[in-house]
Design a protein around this motif. Sequence first.
Motif, short mmCIF file in Angstrom:
data_model
loop_
_atom_site.label_atom_id
_atom_site.label_comp_id
_atom_site.label_asym_id
_atom_site.label_seq_id
_atom_site.Cartn_x
_atom_site.Cartn_y
_atom_site.Cartn_z
N SER A 535 19.02 -10.67 10.99
CA SER A 535 17.95 -11.47 10.65
C SER A 535 16.66 -10.32 10.52
N GLN A 536 15.79 -10.50 9.39
CA GLN A 536 14.61 -9.60 9.20
C GLN A 536 13.66 -10.49 8.81
N LEU A 537 12.59 -10.38 9.87
CA LEU A 537 11.30 -10.85 9.53
C LEU A 537 10.44 -10.04 8.91
N HIS A 538 9.68 -10.30 7.85
CA HIS A 538 8.78 -9.52 6.90
C HIS A 538 7.63 -9.97 6.93
N TRP A 539 6.43 -8.85 6.94
CA TRP A 539 5.12 -9.44 6.87
C TRP A 539 4.51 -8.39 5.79
N LEU A 540 3.85 -8.73 4.88
CA LEU A 540 3.17 -7.98 3.86
C LEU A 540 1.84 -7.80 4.07
N LEU A 541 1.48 -6.55 4.41
CA LEU A 541 -0.11 -6.43 4.93
C LEU A 541 -0.92 -5.55 4.06
N PRO A 542 -2.13 -5.52 4.10
CA PRO A 542 -2.69 -4.66 3.22
C PRO A 542 -2.75 -3.03 3.59
N ASP A 543 -3.26 -2.24 2.72
CA ASP A 543 -3.04 -0.74 2.96
C ASP A 543 -4.27 -0.19 3.55
N TRP A 544 -4.11 -0.37 5.08
CA TRP A 544 -5.40 -0.03 5.87
C TRP A 544 -4.62 1.00 6.68
N GLN A 573 14.31 -4.24 15.79
CA GLN A 573 14.27 -2.80 15.22
C GLN A 573 12.83 -3.02 14.27
N ILE A 574 12.00 -2.18 14.55
CA ILE A 574 10.74 -2.27 13.60
C ILE A 574 10.63 -1.02 12.60
N SER A 575 10.39 -1.46 11.45
CA SER A 575 10.02 -0.33 10.27
C SER A 575 8.83 -0.66 9.57
N LEU A 576 8.27 0.22 9.06
CA LEU A 576 7.02 0.09 8.37
C LEU A 576 7.16 1.07 7.05
N VAL A 577 6.96 0.46 5.97
CA VAL A 577 7.42 0.91 4.55
C VAL A 577 5.99 1.15 3.66
N ARG A 578 5.59 1.91 3.15
CA ARG A 578 4.43 1.78 2.30
C ARG A 578 4.78 2.56 0.93
N ALA A 579 4.54 1.85 -0.26
CA ALA A 579 5.04 2.14 -1.50
C ALA A 579 6.37 2.97 -1.80
N GLY A 580 7.43 2.42 -1.15
CA GLY A 580 8.71 2.78 -1.31
C GLY A 580 8.99 3.93 -0.36
N GLU A 581 8.23 4.15 0.55
CA GLU A 581 8.53 5.29 1.52
C GLU A 581 8.39 4.92 3.05
N SER A 597 1.50 -6.67 -6.28
CA SER A 597 0.71 -6.56 -7.47
C SER A 597 -0.44 -7.66 -7.66
N PRO A 598 -1.46 -7.44 -7.64
CA PRO A 598 -2.58 -8.66 -7.56
C PRO A 598 -2.53 -9.00 -9.16
N THR A 599 -2.11 -8.35 -9.96
CA THR A 599 -2.02 -8.83 -11.28
C THR A 599 -1.01 -8.21 -12.05
N TYR A 600 -0.63 -8.72 -13.40
CA TYR A 600 0.41 -8.11 -13.86
C TYR A 600 0.20 -6.56 -14.39
N ALA A 601 1.34 -5.83 -14.32
CA ALA A 601 1.46 -4.62 -14.99
C ALA A 601 0.86 -3.73 -13.99
N LEU A 602 0.40 -3.94 -12.95
CA LEU A 602 -0.45 -3.31 -11.86
C LEU A 602 0.21 -3.31 -10.46
N LYS A 603 0.41 -2.24 -9.95
CA LYS A 603 0.99 -2.54 -8.53
C LYS A 603 0.25 -1.23 -7.64
N LYS A 604 -0.11 -1.85 -6.56
CA LYS A 604 -0.78 -1.05 -5.60
C LYS A 604 0.03 -1.01 -4.18
N PRO A 605 -0.30 0.13 -3.38
CA PRO A 605 0.57 0.34 -2.10
C PRO A 605 0.22 -0.94 -1.15
N ALA A 606 1.09 -1.23 -0.23
CA ALA A 606 0.75 -2.04 0.63
C ALA A 606 1.85 -1.77 1.91
N LEU A 607 1.33 -2.26 3.07
CA LEU A 607 2.02 -1.94 4.25
C LEU A 607 3.48 -3.33 4.53
#
Length: 631
Positions: A535-544, A573-581, A597-607
């Motif tokens: 199983s994999q639990l996922h949380w998408l967090l702001p880029d802070w 096992q814990i992992s943290l990925v930002r912007a595909g890295e 992606s807060p709106t279409y055609a725009l993506k921003k880094p997140a944790l």
Amino acid sequence: MNKIFLALKVFRQLGWRQGFLYAWYQFLLRSGFLHLLTYANDKTDTKYSNPIPLKFNISNIQMILKDGVNQLVNEANAISEGEISLFGELKMKLDFTHPGEIKHWTKHQDTWIADQDIKVYWEMARFSWATILARAYAITKNEKYAQSFWAYTEEFLETNPVNLGIHWVSAQEVAIRLICLSFCYSIFENSTHTTPERKSLFAQLIADHASRITPTFSYSRAQNNNHLLTEAVGLYTAAALLPHHPKAKKWRSLGWKWFNSAVQTQIMENGSYVQNSSNYHRVLLQSALWAKMIAKIQGDDLPLKTAEAMASATKYLFGLLDQNSGRVPNLGPNDGAYFLPLTVMPFSDYRPVLQAARRVFLGHSFFPPGEWDEYSEWMNQVPLALSEETIELNPFRIDSKYSWASIRAVKHQHRPGHADQLHVEIWWQGLNIAQDAGSYLYNAASPWQNALGGADVHNTVQITDQDQMFKASRFLYLDWTQATIIKQAPTQIIAEHDGYLKQGIIHRRSLKLIQQDQWQVKDTLTSQNKKNFVSQLHWLLPDWPWQIGEDTIHLDSPKGPITLRIESGTPIQISLVRAGEILYGKAEFPPHRGWVSPTYALKKPALSFAIRANAQSQVNLTSIWQFPQIK
């Protein structure tokens, strides 16, 4: 054989009526009959009487906007100089030039053109940005805005003649453009730049747009989503502007009939929208507000079922609103649609449309006077008193003093756009802490072709790296996952879904307020056949800024430190990925992980914070969210 099996499965999932209408459209398109149906409109030179402009009561707009007038004027000046904002944030140079060879629209079926998503080109040609020119002209009477509008309109027609090119492919795009152009013409009608020749040109333009919608109306009926809604409203609008046109009676009848049908069938009993999308829910409200205003002109009254459905839909979306920011969870598909942006407030702020909808469909205001009232003014709604009625919040939401949380648990009655069952959102002081990834792009090169719809980027649990549903194509999920509410109380919601029953696994989730602004999310995964699973639990967090401990992640938010702690009875096992890295841990992951992606055609880094656990029969994962106390 596999294609035949899949086609039968699609028909069974969508229903035979919708499947037949869709198949009929494909036949007409591929056989060339659609070309014949629209050919008669390609070279028409019939003259019509001038369009009848819509009337707007705009006496209070300058007072409502106050300092916002300067913002509106600056935006209009930028547009006059050729710079527009698409999807709320994407700055681009206005360009109607057709990419590649221009052909009859039935010959244009590509969605990825010249290394660009076709929706970017389509958005320019919706003319939503032109409403900013019109609003600025209404306040300042500066003729350069009218001059710019007509220059751009003529440029569009010169580069994209009727029924030729990509801007005539989608009847929905045509309908939205018709509505936006109608709004603008009504404001510019008395300008010195609105010559008799241009009035005649505009009458032909509206007629050509309406005539393009009808040949593919069966496709919209097959979709039975916002395509049908906006196209019906487009036809209804054309009839109001050109009441003496030979087809006006047909446009009015079709538009009114299918607008009401769409509203009555697309709004669920609890007020949610059939497309399972916050953004498309707002499109519903915008479409209905515009249709209601046209209905007043036409002397039509909303049927009781339509009025009741719109009141319910207004309440439902308000129940998802974050009162501090004006935002709502970015649930489901988000293509950046805001086709009548009649406000200086940002794309992400839902208060202008909600305020107008509350006044029209409920007879009261949601909010005290503010800049959000401009939208209501354009809909010819007089200021109304705040309601003493308490609007119940969304049934899948729990509120605390400075924070709130919601859980996604639905019974799908229409095809879902995202695999997001049991997705949890957490908001604190106007900040979206546990967030939805959005959509980014529908049409793109791999890996970005509608990649943010899966369970792997939502705040839920994934089993053995499988999605909750079978993804048959970019937009089509089959074997719809259904959720069930097990318990609902003021401080706790417990739900489960059946997405992993084929693997013999049940996922149950509890969302609980354990004390003021402290949240617990408990996931229990039980294997009925006692087989090993991951199983994999996922949380998408702001880029802070962040720090990770053995079972904890600390975030340094703009309003104070936030802690998320994971409790488990099994090794994790814990992992943290930002912007595909990868930033922490070891993991194999897709390149779309760690983006929002807060709106279409725009993506921003997140944790992207993920917790993996192996088990034979049961996994228990508990997420404890702690926010600093506010004195």
